[in-house]
Design a protein around this motif. Structure first.
Motif, PDB file in Angstrom:
ATOM      1  N   GLU A  51      66.178  65.777 -63.738  1.00  0.00           N
ATOM      2  CA  GLU A  51      67.279  66.610 -62.522  1.00  0.00           C
ATOM      3  C   GLU A  51      68.921  67.128 -63.420  1.00  0.00           C
ATOM      4  O   GLU A  51      68.260  66.833 -64.259  1.00  0.00           O
ATOM      5  N   ALA A  52      68.770  68.513 -62.447  1.00  0.00           N
ATOM      6  CA  ALA A  52      69.832  69.660 -62.856  1.00  0.00           C
ATOM      7  C   ALA A  52      71.272  67.684 -63.421  1.00  0.00           C
ATOM      8  O   ALA A  52      71.310  66.499 -62.849  1.00  0.00           O
ATOM      9  N   ALA A  59      75.387  66.829 -68.981  1.00  0.00           N
ATOM     10  CA  ALA A  59      74.972  68.257 -69.368  1.00  0.00           C
ATOM     11  C   ALA A  59      75.230  69.004 -71.033  1.00  0.00           C
ATOM     12  O   ALA A  59      74.475  69.117 -71.489  1.00  0.00           O
ATOM     13  N   GLU A 141      79.342  77.129 -64.710  1.00  0.00           N
ATOM     14  CA  GLU A 141      77.655  76.827 -64.043  1.00  0.00           C
ATOM     15  C   GLU A 141      76.806  77.683 -63.870  1.00  0.00           C
ATOM     16  O   GLU A 141      77.726  79.108 -64.517  1.00  0.00           O
ATOM     17  N   VAL A 145      73.900  75.945 -60.041  1.00  0.00           N
ATOM     18  CA  VAL A 145      73.737  74.701 -61.421  1.00  0.00           C
ATOM     19  C   VAL A 145      75.141  74.240 -61.441  1.00  0.00           C
ATOM     20  O   VAL A 145      75.514  74.742 -62.734  1.00  0.00           O
ATOM     21  N   GLU A 146      75.534  72.823 -60.712  1.00  0.00           N
ATOM     22  CA  GLU A 146      77.171  73.198 -61.852  1.00  0.00           C
ATOM     23  C   GLU A 146      76.164  72.768 -63.553  1.00  0.00           C
ATOM     24  O   GLU A 146      75.711  71.734 -63.416  1.00  0.00           O
ATOM     25  N   GLY A 148      76.049  74.157 -65.456  1.00  0.00           N
ATOM     26  CA  GLY A 148      73.940  74.731 -65.625  1.00  0.00           C
ATOM     27  C   GLY A 148      73.775  75.174 -66.867  1.00  0.00           C
ATOM     28  O   GLY A 148      72.787  75.648 -67.591  1.00  0.00           O
ATOM     29  N   TYR A 187      69.527  75.363 -67.746  1.00  0.00           N
ATOM     30  CA  TYR A 187      68.971  75.257 -67.686  1.00  0.00           C
ATOM     31  C   TYR A 187      68.379  75.128 -66.653  1.00  0.00           C
ATOM     32  O   TYR A 187      68.909  76.423 -65.163  1.00  0.00           O
ATOM     33  N   ASN A 188      66.720  75.329 -66.776  1.00  0.00           N
ATOM     34  CA  ASN A 188      66.432  75.863 -65.749  1.00  0.00           C
ATOM     35  C   ASN A 188      65.507  75.953 -64.181  1.00  0.00           C
ATOM     36  O   ASN A 188      64.924  74.151 -65.135  1.00  0.00           O
ATOM     37  N   ALA A 189      66.517  75.715 -63.376  1.00  0.00           N
ATOM     38  CA  ALA A 189      65.903  74.658 -62.657  1.00  0.00           C
ATOM     39  C   ALA A 189      65.195  74.975 -61.468  1.00  0.00           C
ATOM     40  O   ALA A 189      64.066  73.770 -61.235  1.00  0.00           O
ATOM     41  N   LYS A 192      62.696  72.882 -64.870  1.00  0.00           N
ATOM     42  CA  LYS A 192      63.963  71.561 -64.681  1.00  0.00           C
ATOM     43  C   LYS A 192      63.455  71.141 -66.311  1.00  0.00           C
ATOM     44  O   LYS A 192      63.902  70.030 -66.914  1.00  0.00           O
ATOM     45  N   TRP A 194      65.783  72.144 -70.232  1.00  0.00           N
ATOM     46  CA  TRP A 194      67.259  72.606 -71.194  1.00  0.00           C
ATOM     47  C   TRP A 194      66.584  73.665 -72.139  1.00  0.00           C
ATOM     48  O   TRP A 194      65.241  73.246 -72.364  1.00  0.00           O
TER      49      TRP A 194
END
Length: 206
Positions: A51-52, A59, A141, A145-146, A148, A187-189, A192, A194
């Protein structure tokens, strides 16, 4: 190919793009004849997922793990002769993916300069790995995504990656194998996952 283009191709391999690598294996215990069941072998991750990130620390941990996995993946691909670079797609994207794919192509087909300065076609042999020593890291950011995007400056050491060209001679080496670089990990939301998407040379040694 002009001499300038040949030298450029070698530099990418020697710096390891510079490219980038060490191959490690894990051996399980030897079963007792006739009685022991085969010991399951742990499967190495092919990507860093989840998850993010909840915060910057998480991170940064995921980003560093992704960089390590990228270099381990490169070591495995290179040790196998560079013929199958598909595993890079699970750990890299953008500029970095292209650079590492090009490195695999040079390993598999050449040309690479040997220690005598000759341009050698054909498959090279690679042993060892690039080693990255992070100095610091910070998140930003990225696409909503914070944290990310994680930027990780540090020292990339190519001294442990040894290439032997198809003629059996050592490849020409970078006389300054330790260089300051900055990895960018995103990070690819959607997936999911990295992924390393850039590696910037800072133009200094370490």
């Amino acid at each position: 190919m002009t001499s300038k283009r040949i030298i450029t191709a070698l530099t990418a391999v020697a710096l390891s793009s510079m490219l980038l690598a060490g191959c490690t294996t894990t051996n399980g215990p030897t079963p007792t004849p006739s009685t022991a069941s085969p010991t399951p072998t742990a499967t190495a991750p092919t990507s860093i997922t989840g998850e993010a990130p909840k915060d910057e620390d998480e991170a940064i941990d995921k980003a560093k793990a992704t960089i390590d996995l990228l270099l381990a993946t490169q070591a495995q691909i290179s040790a196998a002769g560079g013929t199958d670079a598909s595993a890079y797609e699970a750990v890299a994207t953008g500029k970095t993916l292209k650079e590492f794919q090009e490195d695999a192509l040079r390993i598999s087909k050449g040309p690479i300069l040997n220690a005598d300065g000759d341009s050698i076609e054909g498959q090279s042999k690679v042993e060892g790995s690039l080693v990255f020593e992070p100095k610091t890291a910070y998140g930003q950011e990225y696409e909503g995504v914070e944290n990310g995007l994680v930027i990780v400056p540090g020292c990339l050491d190519g001294s442990q990656r040894k290439i032997t060209t198809a003629d059996g001679k050592p490849a020409m080496e970078n006389p300054k194998p330790r260089n300051e670089v900055e990895f960018h990990v995103i990070y690819n939301a959607e997936t999911k996952t990295w992924l390393v998407n850039d590696r910037i040379s800072l133009g200094t040694t370490c």
